[in-house]
Write a protein that holds these residues in place. Structure first.
Motif, PDB file in Angstrom:
ATOM      1  N   ASP A  10       0.876  -1.196   0.013  1.00  0.00           N
ATOM      2  CA  ASP A  10      -0.004   0.222  -0.054  1.00  0.00           C
ATOM      3  C   ASP A  10       0.818   1.154  -0.014  1.00  0.00           C
ATOM      4  OD1 ASP A  10      -1.566   2.015   0.721  1.00  0.00           O
ATOM      5  OD2 ASP A  10      -2.851   1.187   1.696  1.00  0.00           O
ATOM      6  N   HIS A  11       0.405   2.260  -1.040  1.00  0.00           N
ATOM      7  CA  HIS A  11       2.002   2.952  -1.414  1.00  0.00           C
ATOM      8  C   HIS A  11       1.330   4.079   0.263  1.00  0.00           C
ATOM      9  CE1 HIS A  11       3.933   3.002  -5.136  1.00  0.00           C
ATOM     10  NE2 HIS A  11       1.951   2.287  -5.514  1.00  0.00           N
ATOM     11  N   GLY A  12       0.233   4.198   0.798  1.00  0.00           N
ATOM     12  CA  GLY A  12       0.155   4.433   2.332  1.00  0.00           C
ATOM     13  C   GLY A  12       0.505   4.335   3.594  1.00  0.00           C
ATOM     14  N   GLU A  13       1.561   3.294   4.019  1.00  0.00           N
ATOM     15  CA  GLU A  13       2.074   2.490   4.412  1.00  0.00           C
ATOM     16  C   GLU A  13       3.448   3.264   4.463  1.00  0.00           C
ATOM     17  OE1 GLU A  13       1.870  -1.070   5.900  1.00  0.00           O
ATOM     18  OE2 GLU A  13       0.749  -1.401   4.165  1.00  0.00           O
ATOM     19  N   ARG A  14       4.262   3.052   5.925  1.00  0.00           N
ATOM     20  CA  ARG A  14       5.572   3.027   6.301  1.00  0.00           C
ATOM     21  C   ARG A  14       6.594   2.855   5.614  1.00  0.00           C
ATOM     22  NH1 ARG A  14       6.661   6.900  11.691  1.00  0.00           N
ATOM     23  NH2 ARG A  14       8.122   7.530  10.095  1.00  0.00           N
ATOM     24  N   ALA A  15       7.989   3.267   4.918  1.00  0.00           N
ATOM     25  CA  ALA A  15       8.373   2.258   4.451  1.00  0.00           C
ATOM     26  C   ALA A  15       9.787   1.779   5.408  1.00  0.00           C
ATOM     27  CB  ALA A  15       9.458   3.119   3.526  1.00  0.00           C
ATOM     28  N   LEU A  16       9.769   1.819   6.854  1.00  0.00           N
ATOM     29  CA  LEU A  16       9.590   1.030   7.333  1.00  0.00           C
ATOM     30  C   LEU A  16       9.710   0.139   8.281  1.00  0.00           C
ATOM     31  CD1 LEU A  16      10.960   4.090   9.348  1.00  0.00           C
ATOM     32  CD2 LEU A  16      12.728   2.506   8.414  1.00  0.00           C
ATOM     33  N   PRO A  17      10.411  -0.986   9.425  1.00  0.00           N
ATOM     34  CA  PRO A  17       9.494  -2.323   9.871  1.00  0.00           C
ATOM     35  C   PRO A  17       9.503  -1.654  11.241  1.00  0.00           C
ATOM     36  CG  PRO A  17      12.075  -2.176  10.153  1.00  0.00           C
ATOM     37  CD  PRO A  17      10.926  -1.627   9.390  1.00  0.00           C
ATOM     38  N   ASP A  18       9.257  -2.425  12.167  1.00  0.00           N
ATOM     39  CA  ASP A  18       8.854  -2.041  12.967  1.00  0.00           C
ATOM     40  C   ASP A  18      10.150  -1.472  13.792  1.00  0.00           C
ATOM     41  OD1 ASP A  18       5.878  -2.615  13.665  1.00  0.00           O
ATOM     42  OD2 ASP A  18       5.769  -4.654  13.780  1.00  0.00           O
ATOM     43  N   GLU A  19      10.495  -1.309  15.216  1.00  0.00           N
ATOM     44  CA  GLU A  19      11.084  -0.328  15.752  1.00  0.00           C
ATOM     45  C   GLU A  19      11.937  -1.424  16.944  1.00  0.00           C
ATOM     46  OE1 GLU A  19      11.425   3.275  17.455  1.00  0.00           O
ATOM     47  OE2 GLU A  19      11.431   4.399  15.020  1.00  0.00           O
ATOM     48  N   SER A  20      13.161  -1.770  16.800  1.00  0.00           N
ATOM     49  CA  SER A  20      13.857  -2.697  17.812  1.00  0.00           C
ATOM     50  C   SER A  20      15.206  -2.392  18.443  1.00  0.00           C
ATOM     51  CB  SER A  20      14.297  -4.451  16.776  1.00  0.00           C
ATOM     52  OG  SER A  20      14.445  -5.260  18.135  1.00  0.00           O
ATOM     53  N   PRO A  21      14.872  -1.186  19.656  1.00  0.00           N
ATOM     54  CA  PRO A  21      15.984  -0.367  19.491  1.00  0.00           C
ATOM     55  C   PRO A  21      17.218  -0.558  20.380  1.00  0.00           C
ATOM     56  CG  PRO A  21      14.027   0.372  20.561  1.00  0.00           C
ATOM     57  CD  PRO A  21      13.426  -1.560  20.477  1.00  0.00           C
ATOM     58  N   LEU A  22      18.489  -0.498  20.759  1.00  0.00           N
ATOM     59  CA  LEU A  22      19.712  -1.151  21.748  1.00  0.00           C
ATOM     60  C   LEU A  22      20.301   0.921  22.008  1.00  0.00           C
ATOM     61  CD1 LEU A  22      21.737  -3.292  18.717  1.00  0.00           C
ATOM     62  CD2 LEU A  22      20.415  -3.843  21.772  1.00  0.00           C
ATOM     63  N   GLN A 217      20.184   2.583  17.368  1.00  0.00           N
ATOM     64  CA  GLN A 217      18.780   2.821  18.567  1.00  0.00           C
ATOM     65  C   GLN A 217      17.381   2.822  18.145  1.00  0.00           C
ATOM     66  OE1 GLN A 217      20.776   6.451  20.869  1.00  0.00           O
ATOM     67  NE2 GLN A 217      20.947   7.016  19.498  1.00  0.00           N
ATOM     68  N   ARG A 218      17.137   2.938  17.173  1.00  0.00           N
ATOM     69  CA  ARG A 218      15.872   2.058  16.952  1.00  0.00           C
ATOM     70  C   ARG A 218      15.343   0.924  16.011  1.00  0.00           C
ATOM     71  NH1 ARG A 218      13.620   7.321  13.246  1.00  0.00           N
ATOM     72  NH2 ARG A 218      12.005   6.135  13.210  1.00  0.00           N
ATOM     73  N   TRP A 219      16.204   0.155  15.255  1.00  0.00           N
ATOM     74  CA  TRP A 219      16.305  -1.172  14.780  1.00  0.00           C
ATOM     75  C   TRP A 219      17.609  -1.802  15.058  1.00  0.00           C
ATOM     76  CZ3 TRP A 219      15.432   3.147  11.805  1.00  0.00           C
ATOM     77  CH2 TRP A 219      13.572   4.050  11.342  1.00  0.00           C
ATOM     78  N   GLY A 220      18.540  -1.357  15.862  1.00  0.00           N
ATOM     79  CA  GLY A 220      19.624  -2.243  16.109  1.00  0.00           C
ATOM     80  C   GLY A 220      19.194  -3.768  16.482  1.00  0.00           C
ATOM     81  N   GLY A 221      18.881  -3.323  17.297  1.00  0.00           N
ATOM     82  CA  GLY A 221      17.995  -4.952  18.295  1.00  0.00           C
ATOM     83  C   GLY A 221      17.758  -6.146  17.443  1.00  0.00           C
ATOM     84  N   ASP A 222      17.597  -6.702  16.352  1.00  0.00           N
ATOM     85  CA  ASP A 222      17.005  -6.998  15.291  1.00  0.00           C
ATOM     86  C   ASP A 222      17.759  -7.503  14.151  1.00  0.00           C
ATOM     87  OD1 ASP A 222      14.467  -7.240  16.019  1.00  0.00           O
ATOM     88  OD2 ASP A 222      13.324  -6.411  14.412  1.00  0.00           O
ATOM     89  N   ALA A 303      32.820  -1.550   5.152  1.00  0.00           N
ATOM     90  CA  ALA A 303      33.052  -2.441   6.451  1.00  0.00           C
ATOM     91  C   ALA A 303      31.707  -3.224   7.319  1.00  0.00           C
ATOM     92  CB  ALA A 303      33.380  -1.620   7.504  1.00  0.00           C
ATOM     93  N   ILE A 304      31.970  -4.478   7.843  1.00  0.00           N
ATOM     94  CA  ILE A 304      31.235  -5.257   8.873  1.00  0.00           C
ATOM     95  C   ILE A 304      31.307  -4.464  10.503  1.00  0.00           C
ATOM     96  CG2 ILE A 304      32.025  -7.331   8.879  1.00  0.00           C
ATOM     97  CD1 ILE A 304      28.907  -8.348   8.832  1.00  0.00           C
ATOM     98  N   ILE A 305      30.742  -4.503  10.885  1.00  0.00           N
ATOM     99  CA  ILE A 305      30.518  -4.063  12.533  1.00  0.00           C
ATOM    100  C   ILE A 305      29.586  -5.144  12.989  1.00  0.00           C
ATOM    101  CG2 ILE A 305      30.326  -2.028  14.137  1.00  0.00           C
ATOM    102  CD1 ILE A 305      30.402  -0.402  11.474  1.00  0.00           C
ATOM    103  N   ARG A 306      29.987  -5.251  13.889  1.00  0.00           N
ATOM    104  CA  ARG A 306      28.556  -6.197  14.918  1.00  0.00           C
ATOM    105  C   ARG A 306      27.957  -5.201  16.122  1.00  0.00           C
ATOM    106  NH1 ARG A 306      29.460 -11.184  16.640  1.00  0.00           N
ATOM    107  NH2 ARG A 306      31.803 -11.237  15.897  1.00  0.00           N
ATOM    108  N   THR A 307      26.696  -4.934  15.512  1.00  0.00           N
ATOM    109  CA  THR A 307      26.070  -4.559  15.842  1.00  0.00           C
ATOM    110  C   THR A 307      26.175  -3.177  17.390  1.00  0.00           C
ATOM    111  OG1 THR A 307      24.477  -4.306  14.118  1.00  0.00           O
ATOM    112  CG2 THR A 307      23.295  -3.612  15.451  1.00  0.00           C
ATOM    113  N   LYS A 308      26.182  -4.818  18.164  1.00  0.00           N
ATOM    114  CA  LYS A 308      25.461  -4.566  19.608  1.00  0.00           C
ATOM    115  C   LYS A 308      26.922  -3.873  20.142  1.00  0.00           C
ATOM    116  CE  LYS A 308      22.035  -8.264  20.822  1.00  0.00           C
ATOM    117  NZ  LYS A 308      21.647  -9.171  21.233  1.00  0.00           N
ATOM    118  N   ALA A 309      28.286  -4.433  19.411  1.00  0.00           N
ATOM    119  CA  ALA A 309      29.421  -3.695  19.973  1.00  0.00           C
ATOM    120  C   ALA A 309      29.160  -2.581  19.516  1.00  0.00           C
ATOM    121  CB  ALA A 309      30.896  -4.355  19.085  1.00  0.00           C
TER     122      ALA A 309
END
Length: 706
Positions: A10-22, A217-222, A303-309
């Motif tokens: 649906d073109h009216g929906e937000r272009a983001l997944p549910d947040e998973s904060p860190l 801080q908004r999606w890094g937990g996933d 580069a690749i980074i370990r998100t929690k680190a």
């Protein structure tokens, strides 16, 4: 809001997944350091790193001792004057810096001649990796073409393991809406096996570091890992999968940096950089990787980074004082690597991962503009060099960053002091009995020893290029990709000559940049040029008139003193005197097209194109170009785009209203405009942004537009 990895229909929906904060707690400049955990490195890896570091130290110390001793003997065999002592100190700093670079290149050359003995451990990851593309007022068509190519490659190679996030910090209204129009179909048509998301920050605090931090801080937990790219970065699926596997196979490593290869160069200056990167770069990089060990550096992308680190370690401190030295850290990448290492995480530089690409600035002036921002960021690192908790390699990384710009000060000072010594010798009567003594102090200059030292110095400077040329020459397949031994040799010589001509221009430019920073001028935040850098003669003259005048004055001064001095300074003065035509030639794809036609400065990818690069170019060619129209017209004429744009706006229902003058003025103009063209002509840029950021205003905009 949609669920993770769900396809937008649906073109009216937000272009983001549910947040998973860190959580990211901000760190201080000085904090206790932590040792690397024992499982991060084997005994053999530790021994290899120690031997490499010892090699670099011994070569640097030996050559520096030789050069400084020889220069002391050159200047005076009896007694040395105060001006000569200043010259000796400046020479020592510069010679030490050059030999340090040489020792790393020599180490890389020796390692390059033998087969790779250590294969990094790889494990199939049980986590998902986010691919982040921070953008700032970029051409969205290029971004879309790149993501389409990379996501299709990942779907075929590792479905369900990756997701793309376009993280926009764009602050120009026309660029913002053009992004949304370009990315709308890309996001809505993305596959669940590799979804594409889009987020624009409405307040781009802390620049790129804040952009990445906001995502964490908004999606890094996933996502256990994130691959950070730049706006011009391209990576194959194989490279990204290798990075994920290596991170999974090294639980104590927080970051793995690849060696980006420069591609798509179509101007003289970018082709020079591209050839140097591909011919000489791997030699130098292999030396860096060897002595860095698990205390390597980060260049901000590919580069690749370990998100929690990253979340635990890398919320950057705010420096005390005002800009340019205080405030938010500009060159965040060096410091993020330093903070990861200080927290006990390994930082690794893997030079063997191929198909990791980026683009080079198109012209000399574009490099000078970029240098202004980079210089300020690197000089800020002086606040961290002696801070608590950092390892010795980290401190050397920071020192190298600072010296990459301060060296311009030292080199130019060395030239001017040397010229002052020549003026003193020509016009000032020597004081033979300045000190109480029965014997006079004769001014002595050992010209034969000076010539020998000059030859050694030039050999040390040029050796890394010779190493790269020889390594490519003896590797028959690679040599043929550069065009064969003749074209490879001619390209190497051309790169040496042109780099020598451009070097003094950059030296004087960087000298001025450093001075402006010490005078308290902030660099701001300008997007990098992505076109071919073609400028008119008048624009180039305005940029380089000072360089030309300085070069002519330097040459005439030397000639008035002696012909020999004039010739000694000619390698410096000729580039400055020719700075205007050299800079004009540096940009513009048509101006030096003959170089590509005859095969000079050829890159291996031009001889044997990599699939991912071919696909990116095909995608870019197939995308329709966006017309340059006002963002209001773009929205009003496209109801689906307007609906999608409204869905991306943040929820401001619970926020307290704040006073913002552009919003208030824009509202008055909106209420009094009789037509959309009239409103567009009335508004200032900040007022356009204010209207585009408010759903109620946009509903009124529809009425005016109709």
């Amino acid at each position: 809001m949609i669920a993770n990895d769900a396809q937008i229909t649906d073109h009216g929906e937000r272009a983001l997944p549910d947040e998973s904060p860190l959580l990211m707690n901000r760190h201080e400049v000085s904090e206790p350091g932590h040792r690397l955990t024992p499982n991060q490195q084997t005994v053999w890896f530790t021994l290899r790193t120690f031997v490499a570091q010892l090699f670099v130290f011994m070569v640097t110390a030996s050559l520096s001792t030789y050069g400084i001793r020889e220069m002391y003997l050159v200047l005076n065999t009896n007694a040395i004057t105060s001006l000569q002592m200043v010259f000796l100190v400046l020479f020592s700093i510069n010679f030490l810096w050059v030999t340090f670079a040489f020792s790393q290149a020599l180490l890389g050359f020796l390692l390059h001649l033998k087969p790779r003995l250590i294969k990094e451990n790889e494990t199939e990851p049980d986590f998902k990796t986010a691919v982040l593309l921070p953008i700032y007022n970029e051409d969205p068509l290029r971004i879309r073409a790149t993501i389409e190519a990379m996501s299709a490659d990942l779907i075929a190679t590792a479905p369900g393991k990756y997701a793309f996030f376009i993280l926009s910090d764009t602050n120009r209204a026309d660029a913002w809406i053009a992004e949304e129009q370009t990315f709308l179909d890309l996001i809505n048509n993305s596959q669940p096996q590799c979804p594409v998301y889009y987020r624009r920050r409405h307040q781009n605090s802390e620049r790129k570091a804040g952009n990445i931090g906001d995502w964490v801080q908004r999606w890094g937990g996933d996502y256990e890992a994130m691959i950070v790219l730049d706006a011009d970065s391209i990576m194959s699926a194989k490279s990204m999968v290798t990075l994920s596997r290596r991170l999974a196979g090294a639980p104590g490593v927080g970051l793995i940096q690849t060696l980006p290869t420069l591609v798509f160069a179509n101007t003289l200056y970018s082709r020079l950089q591209q050839f140097a990167n591909q011919c000489f770069g791997p030699i130098y990089a292999e030396g860096l990787s060897a002595w860095h060990g698990l205390s390597s550096n980060f260049w901000g992308h590919n580069a690749i980074i370990r998100t929690k680190a990253f979340a635990e370690s890398c919320h950057l401190p705010i420096l005390s004082g005002k800009a340019p030295f205080g405030g938010h850290v500009l060159s965040h990448d060096f410091i993020e690597a330093a903070l990861l290492r200080r927290a006990g995480w390994g930082v690794r530089f893997d030079t063997d991962i191929e198909a990791s690409f980026e683009e080079a600035p198109p012209s000399l002036i574009d490099v000078m503009i970029r240098d202004r921002r980079w210089c300020q960021g690197n000089l800020q690192h002086s606040a961290f060099m002696f801070a608590r908790g950092f390892s010795l390699p980290t401190r050397l990384h920071l020192l190298s960053g600072v010296m990459s710009y301060l060296s311009a000060i030292f080199w130019l000072a060395l030239i001017m002091v040397g010229l002052a010594i020549a003026v003193q010798a020509a016009f000032i009567r020597p004081e033979y009995f300045a000190n109480p003594s029965l014997f006079p102090t004769w001014p002595v200059f050992d010209s034969e020893r000076a010539l020998s030292l000059f030859v050694v110095s030039m050999a040390i400077v040029l050796a890394p290029k010779a190493f790269g040329w020889f390594a490519a020459l003896i590797n028959i397949p690679r040599c043929l990709q550069f065009g064969g031994p003749i074209l490879l040799t001619l390209s190497t010589l051309l790169e040496m000559v042109m780099s020598a001509l451009y070097a003094p221009i950059l030296m004087v430019s960087q000298f001025g940049v450093v001075l402006s920073i010490f005078r308290g001028k902030d660099s701001g935040w300008m997007p990098q040029s992505r076109d071919d850098g073609a400028l008119s003669w008048m624009s180039v003259m305005r940029a380089h008139l000072g360089h030309t005048v300085f070069g002519v004055a330097l040459a005439l001064t030397a000639l008035s003193l002696s012909t020999e001095l004039f010739y000694w300074l000619l390698p410096i003065t000729i580039g400055l005197m020719l700075s205007i035509p050299l800079s004009w030639l540096s940009g513009g794809a048509r101006r030096t097209k003959w170089i590509k036609t005859v095969g000079l400065l050829r890159a291996p990818e031009e001889k044997k194109p990599v699939n991912i690069l071919v696909k990116v170019k095909e995608n870019e060619a197939n995308l329709p170009h966006l017309r340059h129209i006002h963002p209001f017209s773009r929205l009003v004429n496209n109801p689906l785009l307007l609906k999608w744009h409204l869905a991306q706006l943040p929820d401001v229902g619970e926020q307290k209203p704040t006073f913002y003058a552009p919003r208030i003025i824009a509202e008055w103009k909106l209420n009094h405009a009789e037509s959309l063209p009239q409103l567009e002509s009335w508004l200032e840029p900040a007022e356009v942004i204010a209207l585009l950021s408010n759903a109620d205003y946009l509903q009124k905009l529809k009425i005016i537009g109709n």
